[in-house]
Design an enzyme around this catalytic site. Structure first.
Site, PDB file in Angstrom:
ATOM      1  N   HIS A 184       0.814  -1.226   0.000  1.00  0.00           N
ATOM      2  CA  HIS A 184       0.000   0.000   0.000  1.00  0.00           C
ATOM      3  C   HIS A 184       0.845   1.272   0.000  1.00  0.00           C
ATOM      4  O   HIS A 184       0.334   2.359  -0.230  1.00  0.00           O
ATOM      5  CB  HIS A 184      -0.942   0.007   1.210  1.00  0.00           C
TER       6      HIS A 184
ATOM      7  N   ASP B   7       3.468   9.553  -0.757  1.00  0.00           N
ATOM      8  CA  ASP B   7       2.292   8.796  -0.335  1.00  0.00           C
ATOM      9  C   ASP B   7       2.032   7.692  -1.352  1.00  0.00           C
ATOM     10  O   ASP B   7       2.104   7.956  -2.562  1.00  0.00           O
ATOM     11  CB  ASP B   7       1.068   9.738  -0.290  1.00  0.00           C
TER      12      ASP B   7
HETATM   13  P1  ADQ Z   1      -2.828   6.093   5.033  1.00  0.00           P
HETATM   14  O1  ADQ Z   1      -1.427   6.576   5.107  1.00  0.00           O
HETATM   15  O2  ADQ Z   1      -3.512   5.854   6.318  1.00  0.00           O
HETATM   16  O3  ADQ Z   1      -2.942   4.783   4.131  1.00  0.00           O
HETATM   17  P2  ADQ Z   1      -4.839   7.542   3.305  1.00  0.00           P
HETATM   18  O4  ADQ Z   1      -4.785   6.858   1.997  1.00  0.00           O
HETATM   19  O5  ADQ Z   1      -4.944   9.016   3.191  1.00  0.00           O
HETATM   20  O6  ADQ Z   1      -3.581   7.267   4.217  1.00  0.00           O
HETATM   21  O7  ADQ Z   1      -6.087   7.007   4.100  1.00  0.00           O
HETATM   22  C1  ADQ Z   1      -6.484   7.576   5.304  1.00  0.00           C
HETATM   23  C2  ADQ Z   1      -7.900   7.115   5.623  1.00  0.00           C
HETATM   24  O8  ADQ Z   1      -8.186   7.517   6.970  1.00  0.00           O
HETATM   25  C3  ADQ Z   1      -8.932   7.791   4.736  1.00  0.00           C
HETATM   26  O9  ADQ Z   1      -9.917   6.857   4.401  1.00  0.00           O
HETATM   27  C4  ADQ Z   1      -9.514   8.904   5.632  1.00  0.00           C
HETATM   28  O10 ADQ Z   1     -10.868   9.195   5.402  1.00  0.00           O
HETATM   29  C5  ADQ Z   1      -9.360   8.309   6.999  1.00  0.00           C
HETATM   30  N1  ADQ Z   1      -9.172   9.393   7.984  1.00  0.00           N
HETATM   31  C6  ADQ Z   1      -8.237  10.356   7.978  1.00  0.00           C
HETATM   32  N2  ADQ Z   1      -8.392  11.192   9.008  1.00  0.00           N
HETATM   33  C7  ADQ Z   1      -9.472  10.755   9.689  1.00  0.00           C
HETATM   34  C8  ADQ Z   1     -10.147  11.193  10.873  1.00  0.00           C
HETATM   35  N3  ADQ Z   1      -9.756  12.257  11.588  1.00  0.00           N
HETATM   36  N4  ADQ Z   1     -11.206  10.494  11.285  1.00  0.00           N
HETATM   37  C9  ADQ Z   1     -11.607   9.398  10.607  1.00  0.00           C
HETATM   38  N5  ADQ Z   1     -11.017   8.940   9.491  1.00  0.00           N
HETATM   39  C10 ADQ Z   1      -9.958   9.609   9.047  1.00  0.00           C
HETATM   40  C11 ADQ Z   1      -2.018   3.904   3.468  1.00  0.00           C
HETATM   41  C12 ADQ Z   1      -1.033   4.582   2.507  1.00  0.00           C
HETATM   42  C13 ADQ Z   1      -1.799   5.406   1.496  1.00  0.00           C
HETATM   43  C14 ADQ Z   1      -2.815   4.527   0.762  1.00  0.00           C
HETATM   44  C15 ADQ Z   1      -3.657   3.730   1.734  1.00  0.00           C
HETATM   45  C16 ADQ Z   1      -4.506   2.683   1.025  1.00  0.00           C
HETATM   46  O11 ADQ Z   1      -0.122   5.407   3.235  1.00  0.00           O
HETATM   47  O12 ADQ Z   1      -0.906   6.006   0.560  1.00  0.00           O
HETATM   48  O13 ADQ Z   1      -3.672   5.353  -0.006  1.00  0.00           O
HETATM   49  O14 ADQ Z   1      -2.840   3.035   2.674  1.00  0.00           O
HETATM   50  O15 ADQ Z   1      -3.735   1.879   0.211  1.00  0.00           O
END
Ligand code: ADQ
Length: 473
Positions: free
Chosen positions: A173, A381
């Protein structure tokens, strides 16, 4: 005892033909009036895989999230869940150490310095072995196993050794780094060999797949043919499978009366600003939160933006708080927020609303709907699902997206206002272009990103991967 029983059950239950292996189980323990119960967690991975898992009466192997012995297997929403135990020392060495203080920073361009410790590596190997053993016990003969992410890179080879009958897929990921960076990693060959245990190794971008194939050649002398390499008479394929979200779910959510009303209420609570800029991130140093704050402060001090007509809402979800880099990041971000509010805020009208909290899906949806500019500026990312969630939420074609070139999502959401987050001027320019964008031009951009996203949702991601793996999707 419990394991023996389950192995028997799984083998007898021929309908269970698909196994997911991930660091975490897809459930959270919640306290209710009648006691504790497990509920499906709202994460993207769970949502993307759930239809396939439910359709195949699938199995999920993972850690339940608390230190101590594993509980007996249980079932939630038709998915059989098999907990793997992690002790407090496993959490410190395998999870916080090797996974999140070595591999995570190294794979994200070493934006923080990775730490290398032999006892972390040993714990990583040991925990990976435990996951492979647990999977071996429950995977029905000939089934497809899909191993997830950077915490479990040794599992594919360990599993193949135990179970040559399985189809094994692996998906990373996070970014897979270029050769110069990867070569720093002690135990680098072991990781490549671990991944090569899979039949298919998936990455978020074609560059990740290229880096992996390049390393397989460089470190192990394997000859590649197209996107495959041959290992001990087997062909291992690498490929790009950009992860996505449940677009329909987000669209349905933002179109509820409650979410619309809440979006309006948020703007009103903020004093009905002309421009609401939103950031939503895990509080992680890869997300570029400090760079974003710096850019915003400079725009205010240069008078290119003014308060209170402009407001920044920064949601920063608590994350990995016991890891030193994260504790320091929190201090730095909070100091910067204080500085901006000290200089540019007024009584009752701060320039930055900083929220170090987790939110429900509907509150996030309302924030997305309320924002004029969504600022997604990671230094690196794998994908960034927040950018995709924002686009999915804008069924009204309103709002603009500022997106880092260093997010996997930038390859797909090409009509975003792009920036180089390492260059503060570039963030400032992208923010200003997004803020000053002509309404119809912005709507056109949003429309074309939305069209793309609807054709590339989370289900397509999972089914593309599984079809390429040769497993029914
Ligand atoms: P993450 O680094 O966790 O994931 P991201 O892809 O942005 O990053 O996903 C974050 C998730 O958390 C989103 O669904 C968002 O809605 C949720 N979220 C963020 N802040 C929140 C809050 N305050 N309350 C509730 N929910 C919240 C890792 C990789 C990414 C990749 C994903 C999936 O780092 O690059 O996109 O896996 O493969």
């Amino acid at each position: 005892m419990a394991d023996e029983r389950v192995k028997g059950e799984a083998a007898e239950d021929g309908r269970r033909t698909f196994v997911v292996v991930a660091n975490r189980l897809p459930v959270d323990e919640v306290v209710t009036d009648t006691g504790k119960e497990w509920r499906r967690s709202p994460g993207g991975l769970v949502t993307a895989l759930h239809p396939i898992l439910a359709g195949h009466r699938g199995i999920w192997v993972g850690w339940a999230g608390a230190a101590g012995p594993a509980s007996a297997p249980f079932e939630v929403d038709g998915i059989a869940l098999h907990p793997v135990a992690l002790s407090e020392s496993d959490i410190v060495n395998y999870y916080e150490g090797q996974s999140n203080s070595t591999i995570w920073p190294l794979y994200h361009d070493a934006v923080e310095t990775p730490a290398f410790h032999r006892h972390w590596r040993e714990a990583y190997r040991e925990v990976n072995r435990r996951f492979a053993d647990a999977t071996d016990r429950v995977a029905p003969p000939g089934s497809a196993v899909w191993v997830q992410d950077y915490q479990l890179q040794l599992v594919p080879a360990m599993l193949r050794e135990r179970r040559p009958d399985l189809r094994i897929g692996f998906f990373l990921h996070i970014p897979f780094p270029p050769i110069e960076l990867f070569m720093q990693l002690p135990g680098r060959e072991e990781i490549i060999r671990g991944l090569l245990g899979a039949d298919l190794v998936g990455f978020q971008t074609p560059l990740g797949a290229q880096n992996f194939l390049h390393l397989a050649h460089h470190l192990l002398g394997l000859r590649r043919r197209g996107l495959s390499v041959s290992v001990e008479g087997r062909s291992v394929r690498a490929g790009s499978f950009p992860v996505s979200i449940d677009v329909g779910e987000m669209e349905a959510l933002v179109d509820t009366i409650d979410v619309r009303a809440r979006a309006d209420e948020i703007r009103s609570e903020l004093g009905r600003p002309k421009t609401l800029i939103l950031g939503v991130d895990r509080l992680d140093y890869t997300k570029g939160i400090q760079h974003r704050l710096n850019a915003y402060r400079e725009l205010l001090s240069e008078g290119r933006l003014d308060t209170p007509e402009t407001v920044l809402v920064q949601v920063a979800t608590p994350s990995r708080e016991r890891v030193e880099h994260y504790a320091r990041l929190r201090e730095n971000v909070e100091r910067e927020v204080g500085r901006i509010n000290g200089e540019f805020g007024r009584v009752g009208a701060p320039a930055v609303h900083y929220l170090h909290q987790s939110y429900s899906r509907s509150e996030l949806a309302a924030l997305y709907r309320a924002a004029d500019v969504m600022a997604v500026t990671p230094l690196r990312d794998g994908m960034n699902l927040v950018a995709k969630e924002y686009v999915a939420a804008r069924t009204d074609l309103g709002g603009t997206l500022v997106l880092s070139e260093f997010a996997g999502a930038a390859r797909e959401l090409r009509q975003a206002y792009m920036c180089n987050p390492h260059d503060i001027n570039s963030i400032k320019d992208a923010l200003m272009r997004a803020i000053e964008a002509d309404r119809s031009e912005a709507a056109k951009r949003m429309h074309s990103m939305r069209r793309y996203l609807r054709d590339h949702d989370g289900r397509k991601w999972a089914s593309d991967f599984l079809t390429t793996l040769g497993a029914a999707a």
